[in-house]
Every structure is written in C-alpha cells, then in structure tokens.
Design an enzyme around this catalytic site. Structure first.
Site, mmCIF file in Angstrom:
data_model
loop_
_atom_site.group_PDB
_atom_site.id
_atom_site.type_symbol
_atom_site.label_atom_id
_atom_site.label_comp_id
_atom_site.label_asym_id
_atom_site.label_seq_id
_atom_site.Cartn_x
_atom_site.Cartn_y
_atom_site.Cartn_z
ATOM 1 N N ASN A 118 0.867 -1.183 -0.028
ATOM 2 C CA ASN A 118 0.112 0.099 0.099
ATOM 3 C C ASN A 118 0.837 1.239 0.110
ATOM 4 O O ASN A 118 2.084 1.219 0.568
ATOM 5 C CB ASN A 118 -0.848 -0.255 1.288
ATOM 6 C CG ASN A 118 -1.687 1.141 1.264
ATOM 7 O OD1 ASN A 118 -2.301 1.756 0.436
ATOM 8 N ND2 ASN A 118 -2.014 1.759 2.413
ATOM 9 N N HIS A 120 0.795 5.155 1.531
ATOM 10 C CA HIS A 120 -0.029 5.886 2.683
ATOM 11 C C HIS A 120 0.737 7.463 2.488
ATOM 12 O O HIS A 120 1.757 7.430 2.688
ATOM 13 C CB HIS A 120 -0.050 5.301 3.701
ATOM 14 C CG HIS A 120 -0.743 6.138 4.706
ATOM 15 N ND1 HIS A 120 -2.119 6.269 5.045
ATOM 16 C CD2 HIS A 120 -0.262 7.037 5.872
ATOM 17 C CE1 HIS A 120 -2.496 7.086 5.695
ATOM 18 N NE2 HIS A 120 -1.371 7.350 6.512
ATOM 19 N N ASP A 156 -2.514 0.737 8.321
ATOM 20 C CA ASP A 156 -1.343 1.589 8.069
ATOM 21 C C ASP A 156 -0.320 1.226 9.027
ATOM 22 O O ASP A 156 0.789 2.007 9.295
ATOM 23 C CB ASP A 156 -1.506 3.025 7.837
ATOM 24 C CG ASP A 156 -2.860 3.562 7.111
ATOM 25 O OD1 ASP A 156 -2.932 2.859 5.925
ATOM 26 O OD2 ASP A 156 -3.386 4.391 7.633
HETATM 27 C C1 GAR Z 1 -2.807 8.811 -3.094
HETATM 28 O O1 GAR Z 1 -2.287 9.825 -2.638
HETATM 29 C C2 GAR Z 1 -2.627 7.719 -2.095
HETATM 30 O O2 GAR Z 1 -1.418 7.969 -1.207
HETATM 31 C C3 GAR Z 1 -3.758 7.964 -1.110
HETATM 32 O O3 GAR Z 1 -4.787 8.107 -1.994
HETATM 33 C C4 GAR Z 1 -4.461 8.761 -3.208
HETATM 34 C C5 GAR Z 1 -4.898 8.137 -4.295
HETATM 35 O O4 GAR Z 1 -4.575 8.974 -5.486
HETATM 36 N N1 GAR Z 1 -4.054 6.680 -0.376
HETATM 37 C C6 GAR Z 1 -4.571 6.422 0.970
HETATM 38 O O5 GAR Z 1 -4.777 7.770 1.563
HETATM 39 C C7 GAR Z 1 -4.682 5.097 1.463
HETATM 40 N N2 GAR Z 1 -4.749 5.435 2.992
HETATM 41 P P1 GAR Z 1 -4.867 8.584 -6.987
HETATM 42 O O6 GAR Z 1 -6.705 8.039 -6.953
HETATM 43 O O7 GAR Z 1 -5.059 9.925 -7.869
HETATM 44 O O8 GAR Z 1 -4.164 7.802 -7.533
#
Ligand code: GAR
Length: 227
Positions: A118, A120, A156
């Site tokens: 994942n 984060h 996480d």
């Molecule tokens: C990313 O910033 C990722 O780190 C976050 O969602 C975004 C997805 O962006 N993930 C989380 O927050 C997981 N806890 P995207 O849809 O533009 O790829």
C-alpha cells in the site's frame, strides 16, 4: 539506500493487480512507466467504487477493469471473498493498493501475506488513517511525504519499505500539499515496483529484505535515484 547497479536482468515482468477507489493518478504513473520499460504487467484493475477515474484510465490503456461495489455486499467477509476470487483469477505476483480507500480484514490480508503493498500519504508511523495532509499542516510540521508499506491487519501499520519526503511550504493548504505529495508518489511507487520486479526487494517472508539483508529502516528515495 538501494544501489541500482549492476542492472539485474528481469526475465518475466512482475504481474500486478491494482486496487483503487478514485482518480487513479498512481495507476497512470504505473502505466506511463511501464510504457517506458518498467518490467511490470498490470493484469487487472479493480475498484470498490463504480465509475471512478481509475477505471477509465485502465480501459483507455486496454487493461481489464472491474468494479466490485462493496455496498452491494451484506458484510465485509462476503465482499472480500468476491475480491479474492477475482484477484486470484489473474494469478498476480503482487497486489498493489493505489488509493484503495477500504479497510481490508484479516481474511484478505492473511490470504496475500507478503504479496500486498500500500501507499499511504504520510511519513509513517506519523498520521495513520485519514486527512494526513491537513493533520501535518495543523501540527506545524515542516516536512511531509509518503510511505510504501507491506499490508498487515493493523491499519497503515505494516513494515515500511520506502518513503519520499517534501517540504511543507508557507501557505500550503491540504489541497496544495495533496497535489505536491501525489507528484512525489508518482516517482516513489513505480520505483518500489521496479525493485520488486528486479528481485532486489523480497517481501515473501513478511519481513522486507533488500539486496539480501532484512531492511532495517525504510529506503528514502532521493531525487538522484528517481527514474
Ligand atoms: C494517493 O495520494 C494515496 O497515497 C492515497 O490516495 C491517493 C490516491 O490518488 N491513499 C490513501 O490515502 C490510502 N490510505 P489517485 O487516486 O490519484 O491515485
């Protein structure tokens, strides 16, 4: 630091299934890097939310795209059983969570032990959970970043593999910091996939090993190791 020379030969691309819930800019970074030689094959993209940008990006790149709407299932185990069935059909080497905004239960995590990663948007162990950018600004932090980690059943909380950092600038809002963090994530996550594809990073035991030794602390991606 991962030493990138000599360049290992990759016989077979790393087969990945990408799980997402939104816009899919991380997925786009994988597609773009694959087109310029990153040794991965994105065998499927699965979203738990219908009609999201990530599914459209997959379709445009001619990658099988599936939605499994968690709201249509009576409970988490039933949803996760359907997800497992679909993922296993593609026999991936690795399952890559890329903006997948659904907590995964023990049944799912145990099934993919050592094969589930994942990203984060925080410098773990700081700011687990949601709203990481706003929380970092409100805490007066001068630095933020993102972490790639192995997934365990603690939210996480799995071993952190690699991180990338960026400064928090005066006047940053949660929105501007989210955007700048994403730009960094688009460098970090494909690079971690490269290390796994090249078998320099091995996750199978549940303890990340890098260049033959257990990883004692996260690899920090420096600007000169990007690309
Ligand atoms: C990313 O910033 C990722 O780190 C976050 O969602 C975004 C997805 O962006 N993930 C989380 O927050 C997981 N806890 P995207 O849809 O533009 O790829």
């Amino acid at each position: 630091m991962v030493n990138r020379s000599p360049i290992p030969v990759v016989d077979m691309p790393l087969k990945i299934v990408v799980l997402l819930s939104g816009e899919g800019t991380l997925l786009q970074s994988f597609i773009n890097r694959q087109q310029s030689g990153l040794p991965i094959e994105i065998v499927a993209v699965i979203s738990n939310r219908p009609n999201v940008g990530g599914l459209a990006r997959a379709q445009k790149a001619e990658i099988p795209a599936h939605e499994i709407d968690h709201k249509l299932f009576p409970d988490r185990p039933t949803f996760e059983a359907a997800l497992i069935k679909l993922i296993d059909f593609y026999k991936p080497d690795l399952i890559v969570l890329a903006g997948f905004m659904r907590i995964l239960g023990e049944q799912f995590v145990d099934h993919y032990q050592g094969k589930l990663i994942n990203i984060h948007p925080a410098l773990l162990p700081k700011y687990k959970g949601l709203d990481t950018h706003r929380r970092a600004i409100e805490a007066g932090d001068t630095e933020h970043g993102s972490s790639v980690h192995l997934v365990t059943s603690e939210l996480d909380g799995g071993p952190v593999i690699a991180q990338i950092k960026l400064p928090i600038l005066p006047g940053d809002t949660a929105e501007t910091l989210t955007e700048r963090t994403k730009q960094k994530e688009h460098l970090l996550y494909p690079e971690v996939l490269r290390w796994i594809a090249e078998k320099r990073l091995v996750l199978a035991t549940g303890t990340p090993c890098c260049d033959g030794a257990p990883l004692k602390s996260p690899v920090i991606l420096e600007p000169d190791s990007e690309g």
